[in-house]
Design a protein around this motif. Structure first.
Motif, PDB file in Angstrom:
ATOM      1  N   UNK A 194      60.493  31.451  22.393  1.00 46.55           N
ATOM      2  CA  UNK A 194      59.828  31.232  21.128  1.00 46.55           C
ATOM      3  C   UNK A 194      60.469  32.042  20.022  1.00 46.55           C
ATOM      4  N   UNK A 195      59.938  31.877  18.820  1.00 41.43           N
ATOM      5  CA  UNK A 195      60.538  32.571  17.719  1.00 41.43           C
ATOM      6  C   UNK A 195      59.534  32.804  16.636  1.00 41.43           C
ATOM      7  N   UNK A 196      59.838  33.681  15.692  1.00 41.01           N
ATOM      8  CA  UNK A 196      58.940  33.812  14.566  1.00 41.01           C
ATOM      9  C   UNK A 196      58.826  35.202  14.017  1.00 41.01           C
ATOM     10  N   UNK A 210      56.564  34.668   8.648  1.00 39.95           N
ATOM     11  CA  UNK A 210      57.568  34.268   7.665  1.00 39.95           C
ATOM     12  C   UNK A 210      58.899  33.898   8.323  1.00 39.95           C
ATOM     13  N   UNK A 211      59.901  33.568   7.494  1.00 43.27           N
ATOM     14  CA  UNK A 211      61.177  33.093   8.015  1.00 43.27           C
ATOM     15  C   UNK A 211      61.963  34.182   8.725  1.00 43.27           C
ATOM     16  N   UNK A 212      61.899  35.404   8.234  1.00 47.12           N
ATOM     17  CA  UNK A 212      62.687  36.496   8.807  1.00 47.12           C
ATOM     18  C   UNK A 212      61.830  37.346   9.736  1.00 47.12           C
ATOM     19  N   UNK A 213      62.364  37.747  10.893  1.00 46.97           N
ATOM     20  CA  UNK A 213      61.570  38.562  11.826  1.00 46.97           C
ATOM     21  C   UNK A 213      61.124  39.892  11.252  1.00 46.97           C
ATOM     22  N   UNK A 214      61.972  40.549  10.438  1.00 48.17           N
ATOM     23  CA  UNK A 214      61.640  41.835   9.816  1.00 48.17           C
ATOM     24  C   UNK A 214      61.181  42.868  10.836  1.00 48.17           C
ATOM     25  N   UNK A 274      59.963  38.105  19.514  1.00 49.01           N
ATOM     26  CA  UNK A 274      59.240  39.374  19.390  1.00 49.01           C
ATOM     27  C   UNK A 274      58.324  39.336  18.166  1.00 49.01           C
ATOM     28  N   UNK A 275      58.832  38.786  17.077  1.00 47.07           N
ATOM     29  CA  UNK A 275      58.055  38.761  15.839  1.00 47.07           C
ATOM     30  C   UNK A 275      56.826  37.877  15.973  1.00 47.07           C
ATOM     31  N   UNK A 276      56.953  36.735  16.648  1.00 47.96           N
ATOM     32  CA  UNK A 276      55.778  35.884  16.886  1.00 47.96           C
ATOM     33  C   UNK A 276      54.793  36.601  17.805  1.00 47.96           C
ATOM     34  N   UNK A 277      55.325  37.282  18.834  1.00 46.02           N
ATOM     35  CA  UNK A 277      54.445  38.023  19.740  1.00 46.02           C
ATOM     36  C   UNK A 277      53.619  39.041  18.954  1.00 46.02           C
ATOM     37  N   UNK A 314      64.540  28.654  11.089  1.00 43.12           N
ATOM     38  CA  UNK A 314      65.534  28.099  10.171  1.00 43.12           C
ATOM     39  C   UNK A 314      66.878  28.825  10.233  1.00 43.12           C
ATOM     40  N   UNK A 315      66.886  30.095  10.637  1.00 41.89           N
ATOM     41  CA  UNK A 315      68.138  30.856  10.655  1.00 41.89           C
ATOM     42  C   UNK A 315      68.906  30.694  11.963  1.00 41.89           C
ATOM     43  N   UNK A 316      68.359  29.947  12.914  1.00 36.75           N
ATOM     44  CA  UNK A 316      68.986  29.812  14.225  1.00 36.75           C
ATOM     45  C   UNK A 316      69.867  28.565  14.289  1.00 36.75           C
TER      46      UNK A 316
END
Length: 288
Positions: A1-3, A112-116, A174-177, A194-196
């Protein structure tokens, strides 16, 4: 997953916003209710209407994607729902509560778009971070175990690693988690993949799909990818621009659970043709 992470932000709805919405229909019909939202920037001759007359009901446990041309207000709509920006008119409720109340009670997860991710913190510490911010306000909340969340996202072996040691897709995961620490009732996702590259993006969307199918959170997902919208969603909201408005809502009647085999079905290809045709019509109308 991602996010990306659940943003612990103060809602921007001002003193006029009510702590609780009293409409009985909103309490009876849980999920996200968007009534007559419009948003503009500037004044007089410089005024630009970004959103106009947005009405949408998202049922609890439903996955809805928003797609449309650049400038149609997709991200602005998410910010209004999250309480990060004021609408000029209209109303949003989350499970019958105002956005202010929903944000205060950690009912909204924003990706958001970036994991930060913080590079000096391990994966586990990044996911724990929302729990350490304003600890007094977190007292008595339904907090999920960061370790359990990471294992459920397939990140059990990465707990002690740092973001720089992970691929872009794993960082997004990790960010979605992290957004799930407070077990939010609604997840707002703004193009998290979007960045992948396309191969990694497909892997992450299938991971998100698998996780969502196991817990059925209410999701509003912004994307520019037609296959992504079809694979993930129960419905696809197609928006038009200038001003941003809902042009069409397309039901995705593909059976669940779904996996990669769905891409090869006639039903998927038919839906892809329908969505692309709708988008073309929206774009042609925009340039008339």
């Amino acid at each position: 997953m991602a996010g990306q992470m659940k943003m612990d932000t103060q809602p921007a709805h001002g003193d006029a916003a009510e702590e609780q919405v009293t409409h009985p229909e909103d309490r009876a019909n849980a999920g996200v209710r968007i009534h007559g939202i419009w948003k503009s920037y500037g004044t007089g001759d410089t005024r630009s209407v970004v959103l106009e007359g947005i009405d949408l009901a998202i049922q609890r446990g439903e996955f809805v994607s928003v797609i449309g041309p650049s400038g149609c207000g997709k991200s602005t709509l998410l910010k209004v729902i999250a309480g990060l920006t004021d609408a000029n008119g209209g109303d949003v409720t989350i499970d019958g509560s105002s956005v202010r109340s929903a944000a205060k009670n950690k009912m909204i997860g924003l990706v958001p778009q970036s994991p930060a991710l913080l590079p000096w913190r391990t994966v586990l510490d990044n996911v724990r971070l929302p729990m350490k911010v304003n600890r007094r306000a977190n007292g008595g909340r339904n907090l999920r175990s960061p370790e359990d969340i990471l294992h459920s996202f397939g990140l059990g072996q990465a707990i002690d690693k740092y973001p720089a040691q992970l691929s872009g897709g794993m960082q997004q995961r990790v960010a979605i988690a992290r957004a799930f620490v407070f077990d939010p009732s609604v997840l707002l996702m703004d193009e998290p993949f979007s960045a992948l590259d396309e191969m990694n993006r497909d892997q992450q969307r299938l991971g998100l799909l698998d996780f969502w199918q196991s817990n059925r959170k209410t999701v509003l997902f912004v994307t520019h990818s037609v296959p992504e919208a079809i694979m993930l969603s129960d419905r696809i909201v197609v928006m038009a621009a200038h001003p941003g408005r809902i042009a069409s809502i397309i039901d995705v009647n593909l059976p669940r659970p779904r996996d990669a085999d769905v891409y090869a079905t006639d039903e998927f290809r038919d839906l892809e043709g329908e969505v692309r045709s709708t988008l073309r019509a929206v774009m042609e109308d925009q340039h008339v």
